[in-house]
Design an enzyme around this catalytic site. Sequence first.
Site, short mmCIF file in Angstrom:
data_model
loop_
_atom_site.label_atom_id
_atom_site.label_comp_id
_atom_site.label_asym_id
_atom_site.label_seq_id
_atom_site.Cartn_x
_atom_site.Cartn_y
_atom_site.Cartn_z
N ASN A 128 52.45 42.48 40.66
CA ASN A 128 51.51 43.13 39.75
C ASN A 128 50.31 43.65 40.53
OD1 ASN A 128 51.42 40.06 39.15
ND2 ASN A 128 49.48 40.63 38.27
N ASP A 129 49.11 43.28 40.20
CA ASP A 129 47.92 43.97 40.74
C ASP A 129 47.93 44.23 42.25
OD1 ASP A 129 47.42 42.84 38.29
OD2 ASP A 129 45.63 41.76 38.91
N GLN A 145 49.67 41.02 44.03
CA GLN A 145 50.12 39.85 43.27
C GLN A 145 51.65 39.81 43.34
OE1 GLN A 145 47.95 37.48 41.05
NE2 GLN A 145 47.22 38.07 43.07
N TRP A 153 56.79 37.27 36.30
CA TRP A 153 55.48 36.79 36.75
C TRP A 153 55.49 35.27 36.96
CZ3 TRP A 153 51.60 33.48 35.31
CH2 TRP A 153 50.33 33.71 35.85
N PHE A 185 45.41 34.34 42.75
CA PHE A 185 45.20 35.46 41.84
C PHE A 185 44.47 36.60 42.58
CE2 PHE A 185 45.59 34.06 37.11
CZ PHE A 185 46.87 33.59 37.36
N SER A 186 44.13 37.63 41.83
CA SER A 186 43.67 38.87 42.46
C SER A 186 42.33 38.76 43.19
CB SER A 186 43.56 39.96 41.40
OG SER A 186 44.86 40.37 41.08
N ARG A 254 37.46 35.58 37.21
CA ARG A 254 38.41 35.91 38.28
C ARG A 254 38.28 37.33 38.86
NH1 ARG A 254 41.67 35.20 33.71
NH2 ARG A 254 42.55 37.11 32.85
N ASP A 255 39.05 37.52 39.91
CA ASP A 255 39.30 38.81 40.56
C ASP A 255 38.08 39.37 41.31
OD1 ASP A 255 41.64 38.42 39.14
OD2 ASP A 255 41.16 39.84 37.56
N GLU A 299 38.95 41.59 33.29
CA GLU A 299 39.76 41.47 34.53
C GLU A 299 39.46 42.58 35.56
OE1 GLU A 299 43.78 39.32 33.04
OE2 GLU A 299 43.92 41.48 32.97
C1 FRU Z 1 45.51 41.31 35.93
C2 FRU Z 1 45.57 39.81 36.21
C3 FRU Z 1 44.35 39.35 36.97
C4 FRU Z 1 44.84 38.11 37.64
C5 FRU Z 1 46.24 38.50 37.99
C6 FRU Z 1 47.22 37.36 37.96
O1 FRU Z 1 46.77 41.87 35.82
O2 FRU Z 1 45.71 39.11 35.00
O3 FRU Z 1 43.22 39.14 36.16
O4 FRU Z 1 44.10 37.77 38.77
O5 FRU Z 1 46.65 39.47 37.07
O6 FRU Z 1 48.46 37.75 38.43
#
Ligand code: FRU
Length: 547
Positions: A128-129, A145, A153, A185-186, A254-255, A299
């Site tokens: 993902n991200d 990710q 996921w 995570f991100s 987060r992130d 996010e």
């Molecule tokens: C966005 C998210 C982030 C998180 C990550 C987890 O897609 O939810 O906020 O860090 O994906 O995989």
Amino acid sequence: MNCNRIYSVFLFFFICFTFNAKEVSVKVSKRYLNLPISQRVDRATMDIKVDGKSERSFAIRLAPDTADYWVFCDLSQWIGKTIQINYEGDNAGMGKIYQSDEIADGKNLYKEANRPQFHFTTRRGWINDPNGLIYYEGEYHLFYQHNPYEREWGNMHWGHAVSKDLIFWKELPIALYPDSLGTMFSGSTVIDYGNTSGFGTKNEPAMVAAYTADGNRRQTQCIAYSTDHGRSWSKYPGNPVIDSKEKWNSTDTRDPKVFWYDKGKHWVLVLNERDGHSIYTSANLKDWTYESHTTGFWECPELFELPVDGDTTKTKWVMYGASGTYMIGSFDGKKFTPETGKFYYTSGSIYAAQTFTNIPASDGRRIQIGWGRIGQKGMPFNNMMLLPTELSLRTTTNGIRLYSTPVKECDLLNETAIRQEGPFSAEQAGELMKPYEHSDYLRIRTTIKLSHATSAGLNLSGQSLINYDLNFNLVNGVFYSPDDITSTEITADIFIDKTSVEVFIDGGAYSYSMERKPDPGNKEGFHFWGNNIQVKSLDVYQLKSIW
Ligand code: FRU
């Protein structure tokens, strides 16, 4: 099955049936441990111990019988050592796992039926991200990710790929593995040129990653560093560097997106905390001070400065969240002050887009990559990155707005190009597109004029690539008003890959992406439609594979 594989399978069976099948000891002799997956069984924890210490722990659906597909775990750093593998689930699958220097079913790699050919995808598992996008000494780094052990996921790691040109990517081993603070995570990366963190060596500044550890009902911010161009990483022993749960009474913190604020000579970290983005500052990347908060984002924060209309003496700051909705404003190093409403410049499958740090001043571009939430049906890998785009601020009739255009390096994909000056009728344009209707990888640039029509567009096998409704001002169902408000034309730059379509409207004023979904019963191929429309130009490029 080659001899090694037969031997390995035998070894596992032998061990499984001789000793307690929940835990086996194996001498590592090959790079990869290949693991069979079945989506029909529940996830259970697999733990790999080296010298008595748990080094890998992940949830996996080990196939007890026929595998849907195979994934792998890279054991190369322990070649020659004896490791213990423990699996809490149905151990029937333990007899099938085997070591090899090749990943299972690797012969067909990148040629699989639903493999995107010019968008980045991972070899095996889920992505993902985009994370930690950075340019450093000739390489663009794409971290992301990643669940290496399933096409869905979970088990978040930071995967890693590099490119010299933003288009042709090479996947490298995993950069960040989950640890006792949580899964990875991100986040983002920076180069600490001034060695403010002390992580650098005499010869090499540190690449520092800031990421979220997703722990047991707690998300904390951590850092890690690399002095070998992102190939190997050490976690900072003082992690976490930010634990804001008490302040926000929330698990949604987060992130972190970090950048150097040159005017104030300090680091800035933008963090999504509950209902918006917070700003933290630091002198050394380790000790962070909370400064301010802007509500209205969810996010994956971004905050960056851009010249308006290319004039570097006139700049504005852009803040956005994972959905891509953005505000334009000013930033004094501690606080972002919004000066506009909230707008969007893109929609569709894009999410969690991030921009590159450390792009050389001589280049000066703000380059973005977004996650394409587009599944790859029936494949041992899933989801994809969208094409890199260049972001810019332009003055429009409605004020300053964010534009996103494919980076110029996308031209590296062009295999053949045919430029066709119109005007053509819809029927003529359809005829010109006939040779390409079975082509999987295409770029089409076209301008359509709607003088007699309230709506017009282009379909591919029944799927709407462009559907412009000039009466309700909608493009594929989303409100769109061209900058020239009296214009009856629409220009589109369309990228068609195996499983996706990306469309950039009117030079990047608005863009969207979607799954490619041909209607199997539809034999129309490319179909321009609209009452007496004119297709003013039609450029078609056949594109190369990046693999
Ligand atoms: C966005 C998210 C982030 C998180 C990550 C987890 O897609 O939810 O906020 O860090 O994906 O995989």
